[in-house]
Design a protein around this motif. Structure first.
Motif, PDB file in Angstrom:
ATOM      1  N   TYR A  83      -0.998  -0.663   8.685  1.00  7.79           N
ATOM      2  CA  TYR A  83      -0.983  -2.114   8.489  1.00  7.79           C
ATOM      3  C   TYR A  83       0.383  -2.702   8.818  1.00  7.79           C
ATOM      4  O   TYR A  83       0.495  -3.714   9.532  1.00  7.79           O
ATOM      5  CB  TYR A  83      -1.336  -2.451   7.043  1.00  7.79           C
ATOM      6  CG  TYR A  83      -2.798  -2.456   6.710  1.00  7.79           C
ATOM      7  CD1 TYR A  83      -3.774  -2.208   7.662  1.00  7.79           C
ATOM      8  CD2 TYR A  83      -3.225  -2.727   5.409  1.00  7.79           C
ATOM      9  CE1 TYR A  83      -5.107  -2.213   7.348  1.00  7.79           C
ATOM     10  CE2 TYR A  83      -4.574  -2.746   5.080  1.00  7.79           C
ATOM     11  CZ  TYR A  83      -5.507  -2.488   6.048  1.00  7.79           C
ATOM     12  OH  TYR A  83      -6.834  -2.495   5.732  1.00  7.79           O
ATOM     13  N   SER A  84       1.425  -2.085   8.290  1.00  2.00           N
ATOM     14  CA  SER A  84       2.769  -2.619   8.457  1.00  2.00           C
ATOM     15  C   SER A  84       3.198  -2.611   9.926  1.00  2.00           C
ATOM     16  O   SER A  84       3.748  -3.593  10.434  1.00  2.00           O
ATOM     17  CB  SER A  84       3.746  -1.797   7.612  1.00  2.00           C
ATOM     18  OG  SER A  84       5.063  -2.271   7.766  1.00  2.00           O
TER      19      SER A  84
ATOM     20  N   ALA B 259      -3.813   9.085  -2.536  1.00  2.00           N
ATOM     21  CA  ALA B 259      -2.472   8.521  -2.397  1.00  2.00           C
ATOM     22  C   ALA B 259      -1.972   8.671  -0.962  1.00  2.00           C
ATOM     23  O   ALA B 259      -1.399   7.733  -0.385  1.00  2.00           O
ATOM     24  CB  ALA B 259      -1.516   9.210  -3.363  1.00  2.00           C
ATOM     25  N   GLY B 260      -2.181   9.845  -0.363  1.00  2.00           N
ATOM     26  CA  GLY B 260      -1.766  10.043   1.019  1.00  2.00           C
ATOM     27  C   GLY B 260      -2.480   9.105   1.974  1.00  2.00           C
ATOM     28  O   GLY B 260      -1.884   8.582   2.926  1.00  2.00           O
ATOM     29  N   THR B 261      -3.772   8.872   1.724  1.00  2.00           N
ATOM     30  CA  THR B 261      -4.535   7.953   2.559  1.00  2.00           C
ATOM     31  C   THR B 261      -4.026   6.525   2.401  1.00  2.00           C
ATOM     32  O   THR B 261      -3.956   5.762   3.379  1.00  2.00           O
ATOM     33  CB  THR B 261      -6.031   8.033   2.211  1.00  2.00           C
ATOM     34  OG1 THR B 261      -6.472   9.393   2.346  1.00  2.00           O
ATOM     35  CG2 THR B 261      -6.862   7.144   3.115  1.00  2.00           C
TER      36      THR B 261
ATOM     37  N   MET C  39       0.831  -1.203   0.000  1.00  2.00           N
ATOM     38  CA  MET C  39       0.000   0.000   0.000  1.00  2.00           C
ATOM     39  C   MET C  39       0.873   1.263   0.000  1.00  2.00           C
ATOM     40  O   MET C  39       0.544   2.260  -0.664  1.00  2.00           O
ATOM     41  CB  MET C  39      -0.905  -0.007   1.230  1.00  2.00           C
ATOM     42  CG  MET C  39      -1.979  -1.067   1.232  1.00  2.00           C
ATOM     43  SD  MET C  39      -3.318  -0.719   0.074  1.00  2.00           S
ATOM     44  CE  MET C  39      -4.116   0.668   0.878  1.00  2.00           C
ATOM     45  N   ILE C  40       1.978   1.226   0.738  1.00  2.68           N
ATOM     46  CA  ILE C  40       2.878   2.390   0.774  1.00  2.68           C
ATOM     47  C   ILE C  40       3.477   2.644  -0.604  1.00  2.68           C
ATOM     48  O   ILE C  40       3.470   3.786  -1.104  1.00  2.68           O
ATOM     49  CB  ILE C  40       3.983   2.173   1.819  1.00  2.68           C
ATOM     50  CG1 ILE C  40       3.383   2.134   3.231  1.00  2.68           C
ATOM     51  CG2 ILE C  40       5.037   3.271   1.724  1.00  2.68           C
ATOM     52  CD1 ILE C  40       4.369   1.711   4.306  1.00  2.68           C
TER      53      ILE C  40
ATOM     54  N   SER D 218      -0.953   6.185   4.414  1.00  2.00           N
ATOM     55  CA  SER D 218      -1.337   6.118   5.829  1.00  2.00           C
ATOM     56  C   SER D 218      -1.805   4.712   6.198  1.00  2.00           C
ATOM     57  O   SER D 218      -1.379   4.154   7.219  1.00  2.00           O
ATOM     58  CB  SER D 218      -2.438   7.146   6.111  1.00  2.00           C
ATOM     59  OG  SER D 218      -2.897   7.036   7.432  1.00  2.00           O
ATOM     60  N   ILE D 219      -2.686   4.136   5.389  1.00  2.00           N
ATOM     61  CA  ILE D 219      -3.164   2.772   5.646  1.00  2.00           C
ATOM     62  C   ILE D 219      -1.998   1.794   5.655  1.00  2.00           C
ATOM     63  O   ILE D 219      -1.898   0.913   6.516  1.00  2.00           O
ATOM     64  CB  ILE D 219      -4.206   2.363   4.591  1.00  2.00           C
ATOM     65  CG1 ILE D 219      -5.466   3.217   4.726  1.00  2.00           C
ATOM     66  CG2 ILE D 219      -4.562   0.885   4.724  1.00  2.00           C
ATOM     67  CD1 ILE D 219      -6.479   2.983   3.616  1.00  2.00           C
TER      68      ILE D 219
END
Length: 661
Positions: A420-421, A410-412, A360-361, A415-416
Motif C-alpha cells: 500500500y505504502s 502479522a507478516g501478511t 498496517m506495518i 506485507s500489505i
C-alpha cells in the motif's frame, strides 16, 4: 493469453503444431472465452489494454481509438474478432475478399528463427458470399476496412467490375471503408496505369450514381518498384483516395502467388512509406504494417510518415500484448517533451494510502511482537475465562498453534502495508490507473474480511478499532484521483531480457493466483471446520476435546484463521493486479516493492512453523511452492526492471535490395 503466458507456455506448444492447426486452435479458444458471460471483461482485465484518450485518431476521417490496426492476415475468417477487439486495436482489416473462393488447404510454413510466415496463396479466402454471411452482424465497435481484391489473373475491365461489385455488396456488412488491392507488382507499369485510371473513374461514378461515400484507400504492393510508384502516383487522380495502405507480403520467387509475411518486410515498408509521404495529400492516411514485430518497428514506420500501423505476423511472434506495448510507446513519444503535471499534495489522495500502509506495518509489527511473547491479549482471556497459564496447561501445543496463526497474520499485514505504502508513493501519486485499481480491489475485499470472525460470536475490539481508523483513510485515498499517462520510457524490443522477464512475470502471476486461492481456502476453513488434519495432529488432540475443554476456544481460533485467510486474500489480489499490470522495464521501485512486500510474509510463515516444530511437509508444501515462485520471479525480473529501456533513434532507413522484379 497475455505475453507472460504466450511467450512462456502457449507459443512453444503452438509452434510445434502445423501452422493452420495452431491458428485455428488459438482463434477458436479466444472466441470461446469472448462468448462466455464476462469473457471480454476477462480479456481486458488480464491485459489492462483499454486505450488512452491520448491515442485517439482518425483513419480516412473515421474516428479510431488508436493508430494500431489488426491485419486481415491474422484472422481472415473473423473467428475471434470479438476477442481481438479487446487487445488495444483502433481498427480492423478484413480480407482479402474476392468474388469467388480462392485457394485453401496447403500448409503455411513458419520460420521461427527468421520470424517469417510463408503462405501458399496471398489471396486465399472463402469468397464474397461466405464473407457476407460471417460478417453480417458486427461483434465489436471497431471500424472495419475490407480489403477487396479482383480474382487472380482477371483482365483490366473484369478486375474493376469485380471491385465495384465487392464494394457495393460489402457496404451492407457495416464496412467503414475499403483497402483496394488492384495493383500488380509483376504486371508492368502500363497495365497498372490502366488499372488505376479505370478504378479512379469507377469510384467517381459510384459517388455520383450510388451516393457512395465510404473511404477507399489504395493498397500498394510491398515489393512495388520505387521508380514505378513515383510514376504511377504522378499519373493518378489522388483526390479519389482517402489514403494508402502499404502491403505486408513479399512474393516467393519460385511460385506464382505464394508470399512471405514477416520481419523481412520492414525495410520495404519504410521505403514505400517515405515515398508515399512525399506524394500524399495532407488529409490522406498512410497505413503500413510489414515487419512490425516489436514497438520500435511501429515507431520507425510512424516516424517515416505512416499515420497508422497494421499488426500481422508480429502478433504471432511477439504475442497479444504487442498492441498495448505499441500504444504505450506512442503515448510516451507524444508526451515526453511536455512538462509533467504538478505533483498532487500529500493530503489530496495518495498520502492517505501511504498513511494506511504505514498503519498496517506498525500494526503488523505490534501483532508479531505480541504473538511471539504473550500470544493472547486480555480480551482473549476474558472471552475464554481462562488465563494464559491455564491455556498452556490445557494443551502444551495450544499457545504455539495460536502463535503460528497470529504471526503469519502479522507478516501478511506488514506485507500489505508495504505494498500500500509503495504503490501510494510511486503509483497513486503519479495517477497510474493500474495502481489505483490494485489498491482499490485489495481494500474492497480486505476490509470486510476483518469481520469474518463475527459468525462464531467473537468480537475482536482491536480489529474493529483498526478498521474504524483505517477505512476512512482508504476512502480518502480513492477520491479525486484522476488517471495520468505513464511518463517514463517503455520497452521497445523483444530482446532476451524481455523474454526472461515474461517468465518472471508468469511466476508472480502464478504466485498471486495461488495465494488468492490459498486465502479463500484458509478463510473458508476458518469459518467452517476451523482445523485441517495436520493441525490436530500437531496439537495431539481432537476438535471435540478442545470444545469440551472450553466452548469458546474454537471460536477464538476460528477468528485467527478467518482473519489470516482474509488478509492473505487481500494481499494476494493486490499482488496479482501488480503482476498483471505493473511490470515494466526500468521500474526499479516496483522490483524493490515486490522484494520488500513479500519478505515479511514468507519470513513470518516459515520461521514460525520451524520455531514451533510444526514442519509437516504436506502442510508446508504450498508455502514452499509459493516461496520458490517468489524467488525465481525476482531473479528473472531483476535485469529487466533494473535496466532502463535503451534510447532508440527515431528510425533507421536502409533501402532494401531488389528481389529481381
Amino acid at each position: 493469453m497475455p505475453d507472460w503466458s504466450y511467450q512462456t507456455i502457449f507459443r512453444p506448444l503452438l509452434f510445434r503444431l502445423p501452422s493452420r492447426v495452431a491458428r485455428n486452435v488459438t482463434l477458436k479458444a479466444m472466441r470461446r472465452v469472448s462468448r462466455l458471460p464476462g469473457g471480454t471483461l476477462l480479456i481486458k482485465t488480464l491485459g489492462h489494454m483499454e486505450p488512452s484518450p491520448l491515442l485517439e485518431t482518425s483513419i480516412a476521417n473515421v474516428p479510431a481509438a488508436t493508430p494500431v490496426g489488426l491485419s486481415g492476415s491474422v484472422d481472415p475468417n473473423g473467428i475471434a474478432h470479438r476477442a481481438l477487439a479487446q487487445f488495444g486495436f483502433g481498427f480492423m482489416e478484413i480480407g482479402p475478399v474476392t468474388i469467388k473462393p480462392v485457394g485453401g488447404g496447403k500448409p503455411i510454413h513458419n520460420d521461427t528463427k527468421g520470424e517469417l510466415l510463408s503462405y501458399p496463396d496471398e489471396y486465399e479466402n472463402e469468397g464474397l458470399m461466405h464473407v457476407q454471411e460471417r460478417f453480417a452482424e458486427p461483434d465489436h465497435r471497431l471500424p472495419r476496412f475490407f480489403r477487396v481484391s479482383p480474382m487472380p489473373a482477371a483482365r483490366t475491365d473484369e478486375a474493376v467490375d469485380q471491385l465495384r461489385m465487392l464494394m457495393l455488396a460489402l457496404r451492407s456488412n457495416n464496412a467503414t471503408g475499403f483497402h483496394v488491392d488492384i495493383l500488380d507488382s509483376q504486371g508492368g507499369i502500363a497495365l497498372n496505369v490502366r488499372l488505376l485510371e479505370r478504378m479512379c473513374a469507377m469510384i467517381h461514378r459510384l459517388r455520383l450514381d450510388d451516393d457512395f461515400r465510404d473511404p477507399a484507400l489504395l493498397r500498394i504492393p510491398l515489393d512495388y518498384p520505387p521508380e514505378e510508384v513515383s510514376f504511377l502516383l504522378s499519373q493518378a487522380d489522388l483526390s479519389v483516395w482517402a489514403g494508402f495502405v502499404v502491403g505486408e507480403a513479399l512474393p516467393q520467387q519460385e511460385t506464382d502467388r505464394a508470399v512471405e509475411i514477416g520481419r523481412s518486410g520492414k525495410p520495404y515498408a519504410l521505403s514505400l512509406v517515405r515515398q508515399l509521404k512525399a506524394s500524399a495529400l495532407p488529409h490522406q492516411s498512410i497505413v503500413a504494417g510489414a515487419g512490425v514485430h516489436e514497438p520500435q518497428d511501429a515507431l520507425d514506420l510512424l516516424a517515416a510518415g505512416a499515420s497508422h500501423v497494421l499488426l500481422g505476423s508480429g502478433l504471432v511472434y511477439a504475442g497479444p500484448g504487442l498492441p498495448k506495448r505499441i500504444n504505450e510507446a506512442i503515448i510516451y513519444e507524444t508526451i515526453k517533451a511536455e512538462p509533467a503535471p504538478e505533483s498532487p499534495s500529500f493530503w489530496r489522495h495518495w498520502g492517505w494510502m501511504r498513511l494506511l500502509g504505514l498503519g498496517m506495518i506498525v500494526g503488523g509489527i505490534l501483532a508479531w511482537a505480541i504473538a511471539a511473547s504473550s500470544v493472547v491479549l486480555p480480551y482473549d482471556e476474558h472471552f475464554l475465562a481462562m488465563s494464559r497459564d491455564e491455556l498452556s496447561r490445557l494443551n502444551e501445543h495450544l499457545l504455539h498453534f495460536m502463535s503460528h496463526d497470529r504471526i503469519t497474520l502479522a507478516g501478511t499485514m506488514i506485507s500489505i502495508g508495504i505494498l500500500y505504502s509503495r504503490l501510494a508513493k510511486y503509483g497513486l501519486k503519479d495517477g497510474q490507473h493500474w495502481a489505483r485499481t490494485a489498491v482499490f480491489i485489495s481494500g474492497a475485499v480486505g476490509f470486510p474480511s476483518f469481520f469474518l470472525y463475527l459468525g462464531y460470536g467473537f468480537f475482536d475490539p482491536l480489529h474493529a478499532l483498526a478498521a474504524i481508523v483505517l477505512f476512512p483513510m482508504f476512502l480518502l485515498a480513492m477520491r479525486r484521483n484522476p488517471d495520468q499517462p505513464f511518463r517514463r520510457p517503455v520497452n521497445l524490443r523483444n530482446d532476451p531480457t524481455w523474454k526472461r522477464a515474461m517468465w518472471g512475470q508468469l511466476c508472480f502471476v502464478a504466485l498471486g493466483a495461488s495465494l488468492a486461492v490459498g486465502g479463500l481456502v484458509i478463510a473458508t476453513v476458518g469459518v467452517t471446520q476451523v482445523f485441517v488434519p495436520q493441525d490436530l495432529t500437531f496439537m495431539e488432540t481432537t476438535r471435540e476435546t478442545l470444545r469440551a475443554a472450553n466452548p469458546n476456544l474454537i471460536p477464538l481460533i476460528a477468528h485467527d484463521r478467518a482473519g489470516f485467510g482474509g488478509a492473505l486474500f487481500s494481499d494476494a489480489v493486490m499482488l496479482l493486479a501488480v503482476s498483471l499490470w505493473g511490470i515494466r522495464q526500468g521500474e526499479r521501485w516496483l522490483w524493490w516493492t515486490l522484494l520488500a512486500g513479500g519478505a515479511p510474509a514468507f519470513v513470518a510463515g516459515l520461521s514460525v512453523h520451524y520455531g514451533i516444530a510444526y514442519t509437516d511437509f504436506v502442510h508446508l508444501l504450498p508455502a514452499y511452492f509459493a516461496a520458490a515462485l517468489y524467488v525465481i520471479g525476482l531473479i528473472l525480473l531483476y535485469p529487466y526492471m533494473m535496466q532502463n529501456p535503451r534510447p532508440e533513434s527515431a528510425y533507421t532507413y536502409e533501402r532494401p535490395v531488389s528481389r529481381g522484379k
